[in-house]
Design a protein around this motif. Structure first.
Motif, PDB file in Angstrom:
ATOM      1  N   LYS A  33      10.153 -62.034 -26.495  1.00 44.93           N
ATOM      2  CA  LYS A  33       9.619 -60.975 -25.634  1.00 44.93           C
ATOM      3  C   LYS A  33      10.655 -59.882 -25.398  1.00 44.93           C
ATOM      4  O   LYS A  33      10.335 -58.696 -25.413  1.00 44.93           O
ATOM      5  CB  LYS A  33       9.179 -61.561 -24.294  1.00 44.93           C
ATOM      6  CG  LYS A  33       7.919 -62.386 -24.368  1.00 44.93           C
ATOM      7  CD  LYS A  33       7.560 -62.961 -23.014  1.00 44.93           C
ATOM      8  CE  LYS A  33       6.368 -63.884 -23.100  1.00 44.93           C
ATOM      9  NZ  LYS A  33       6.071 -64.517 -21.801  1.00 44.93           N
ATOM     10  N   LYS A  40      10.914 -57.779 -28.470  1.00 40.15           N
ATOM     11  CA  LYS A  40       9.733 -56.928 -28.610  1.00 40.15           C
ATOM     12  C   LYS A  40       9.799 -55.759 -27.627  1.00 40.15           C
ATOM     13  O   LYS A  40       9.506 -54.617 -27.991  1.00 40.15           O
ATOM     14  CB  LYS A  40       8.465 -57.748 -28.366  1.00 40.15           C
ATOM     15  CG  LYS A  40       7.191 -56.966 -28.574  1.00 40.15           C
ATOM     16  CD  LYS A  40       5.981 -57.854 -28.347  1.00 40.15           C
ATOM     17  CE  LYS A  40       4.700 -57.122 -28.588  1.00 40.15           C
ATOM     18  NZ  LYS A  40       4.394 -56.133 -27.563  1.00 40.15           N
ATOM     19  N   ASN A  41      10.195 -56.045 -26.385  1.00 40.24           N
ATOM     20  CA  ASN A  41      10.314 -54.976 -25.387  1.00 40.24           C
ATOM     21  C   ASN A  41      11.364 -53.952 -25.796  1.00 40.24           C
ATOM     22  O   ASN A  41      11.184 -52.754 -25.616  1.00 40.24           O
ATOM     23  CB  ASN A  41      10.651 -55.556 -24.015  1.00 40.24           C
ATOM     24  CG  ASN A  41       9.494 -56.315 -23.408  1.00 40.24           C
ATOM     25  OD1 ASN A  41       8.353 -56.129 -23.806  1.00 40.24           O
ATOM     26  ND2 ASN A  41       9.783 -57.183 -22.455  1.00 40.24           N
ATOM     27  N   SER A  42      12.466 -54.430 -26.347  1.00 39.08           N
ATOM     28  CA  SER A  42      13.518 -53.528 -26.796  1.00 39.08           C
ATOM     29  C   SER A  42      13.012 -52.645 -27.933  1.00 39.08           C
ATOM     30  O   SER A  42      13.265 -51.439 -27.959  1.00 39.08           O
ATOM     31  CB  SER A  42      14.728 -54.344 -27.254  1.00 39.08           C
ATOM     32  OG  SER A  42      15.689 -53.528 -27.831  1.00 39.08           O
ATOM     33  N   LYS A  43      12.284 -53.247 -28.855  1.00 43.21           N
ATOM     34  CA  LYS A  43      11.737 -52.488 -29.982  1.00 43.21           C
ATOM     35  C   LYS A  43      10.724 -51.454 -29.493  1.00 43.21           C
ATOM     36  O   LYS A  43      10.735 -50.308 -29.946  1.00 43.21           O
ATOM     37  CB  LYS A  43      11.074 -53.452 -30.969  1.00 43.21           C
ATOM     38  CG  LYS A  43      10.563 -52.802 -32.217  1.00 43.21           C
ATOM     39  CD  LYS A  43       9.971 -53.821 -33.161  1.00 43.21           C
ATOM     40  CE  LYS A  43       9.401 -53.170 -34.401  1.00 43.21           C
ATOM     41  NZ  LYS A  43       8.762 -54.141 -35.299  1.00 43.21           N
ATOM     42  N   ASP A  44       9.870 -51.851 -28.550  1.00 40.93           N
ATOM     43  CA  ASP A  44       8.886 -50.921 -28.004  1.00 40.93           C
ATOM     44  C   ASP A  44       9.558 -49.758 -27.276  1.00 40.93           C
ATOM     45  O   ASP A  44       9.120 -48.611 -27.378  1.00 40.93           O
ATOM     46  CB  ASP A  44       7.936 -51.647 -27.047  1.00 40.93           C
ATOM     47  CG  ASP A  44       7.013 -52.623 -27.773  1.00 40.93           C
ATOM     48  OD1 ASP A  44       6.870 -52.510 -29.010  1.00 40.93           O
ATOM     49  OD2 ASP A  44       6.444 -53.506 -27.087  1.00 40.93           O
ATOM     50  N   ALA A  45      10.620 -50.061 -26.541  1.00 45.55           N
ATOM     51  CA  ALA A  45      11.345 -49.006 -25.817  1.00 45.55           C
ATOM     52  C   ALA A  45      11.968 -48.016 -26.795  1.00 45.55           C
ATOM     53  O   ALA A  45      11.933 -46.807 -26.570  1.00 45.55           O
ATOM     54  CB  ALA A  45      12.415 -49.620 -24.926  1.00 45.55           C
ATOM     55  N   LYS A  46      12.536 -48.521 -27.880  1.00 48.87           N
ATOM     56  CA  LYS A  46      13.125 -47.632 -28.883  1.00 48.87           C
ATOM     57  C   LYS A  46      12.061 -46.756 -29.522  1.00 48.87           C
ATOM     58  O   LYS A  46      12.275 -45.566 -29.758  1.00 48.87           O
ATOM     59  CB  LYS A  46      13.847 -48.445 -29.952  1.00 48.87           C
ATOM     60  CG  LYS A  46      15.143 -49.051 -29.481  1.00 48.87           C
ATOM     61  CD  LYS A  46      15.806 -49.849 -30.579  1.00 48.87           C
ATOM     62  CE  LYS A  46      17.076 -50.521 -30.083  1.00 48.87           C
ATOM     63  NZ  LYS A  46      17.699 -51.346 -31.127  1.00 48.87           N
ATOM     64  N   GLU A  47      10.900 -47.351 -29.824  1.00 57.01           N
ATOM     65  CA  GLU A  47       9.828 -46.575 -30.440  1.00 57.01           C
ATOM     66  C   GLU A  47       9.317 -45.487 -29.498  1.00 57.01           C
ATOM     67  O   GLU A  47       9.076 -44.360 -29.913  1.00 57.01           O
ATOM     68  CB  GLU A  47       8.689 -47.509 -30.856  1.00 57.01           C
ATOM     69  CG  GLU A  47       9.005 -48.361 -32.062  1.00 57.01           C
ATOM     70  CD  GLU A  47       7.869 -49.318 -32.411  1.00 57.01           C
ATOM     71  OE1 GLU A  47       6.837 -49.328 -31.708  1.00 57.01           O
ATOM     72  OE2 GLU A  47       8.038 -50.057 -33.388  1.00 57.01           O
ATOM     73  N   SER A  48       9.141 -45.833 -28.207  1.00 56.41           N
ATOM     74  CA  SER A  48       8.635 -44.838 -27.264  1.00 56.41           C
ATOM     75  C   SER A  48       9.663 -43.723 -27.052  1.00 56.41           C
ATOM     76  O   SER A  48       9.286 -42.557 -26.909  1.00 56.41           O
ATOM     77  CB  SER A  48       8.280 -45.497 -25.933  1.00 56.41           C
ATOM     78  OG  SER A  48       9.428 -46.016 -25.307  1.00 56.41           O
ATOM     79  N   LYS A 106       9.377 -41.496 -30.060  1.00 56.82           N
ATOM     80  CA  LYS A 106       8.170 -40.675 -29.995  1.00 56.82           C
ATOM     81  C   LYS A 106       8.337 -39.522 -29.016  1.00 56.82           C
ATOM     82  O   LYS A 106       7.910 -38.405 -29.294  1.00 56.82           O
ATOM     83  CB  LYS A 106       6.967 -41.525 -29.593  1.00 56.82           C
ATOM     84  CG  LYS A 106       6.488 -42.447 -30.689  1.00 56.82           C
ATOM     85  CD  LYS A 106       5.318 -43.295 -30.237  1.00 56.82           C
ATOM     86  CE  LYS A 106       4.872 -44.261 -31.317  1.00 56.82           C
ATOM     87  NZ  LYS A 106       3.766 -45.123 -30.863  1.00 56.82           N
TER      88      LYS A 106
END
Length: 89
Positions: free
Chosen positions: A56, A59-67, A70
């Motif tokens: 988790k 995944k949260n770290s990856k999502d933060a980098k993607e956002s 963006k």
């Protein structure tokens, strides 16, 4: 004569110390002191909850980098639109 020798020894000592410090920092950053067995054995003794938490967190770290990426892209697009609209006016 003695002052020149002491000065020379001081300079050489500082150069050698700086070189050794540089080598230590390089070795630490490149992982020379990592214990591979510790990492392998750590997986053997982790509970399922710990592994799920790690997944988790990753995944949260990856999502933060993607956002963040963006939002930076959107900012750049907005800047380009402003430049184009200013040139048109």
């Amino acid at each position: 004569m003695i002052n020149d020798t002491l000065f020379f020894m001081l300079i050489v000592g500082i150069i050698i110390s700086a070189g050794m410090l540089f080598l230590f920092i390089w070795a630490a950053k490149s992982g020379q002191f990592d214990d591979a067995n510790k990492m392998v054995n750590g997986l053997l003794f982790d509970s399922t909850d710990d592994l799920n938490d790690a997944i988790k967190k990753e995944k949260n770290s990856k999502d933060a980098k993607e956002s963040k990426l963006k939002s930076e892209i959107k900012k750049e697009e907005d800047k380009e639109e402003k430049k184009v609209s200013q040139k048109i006016d």
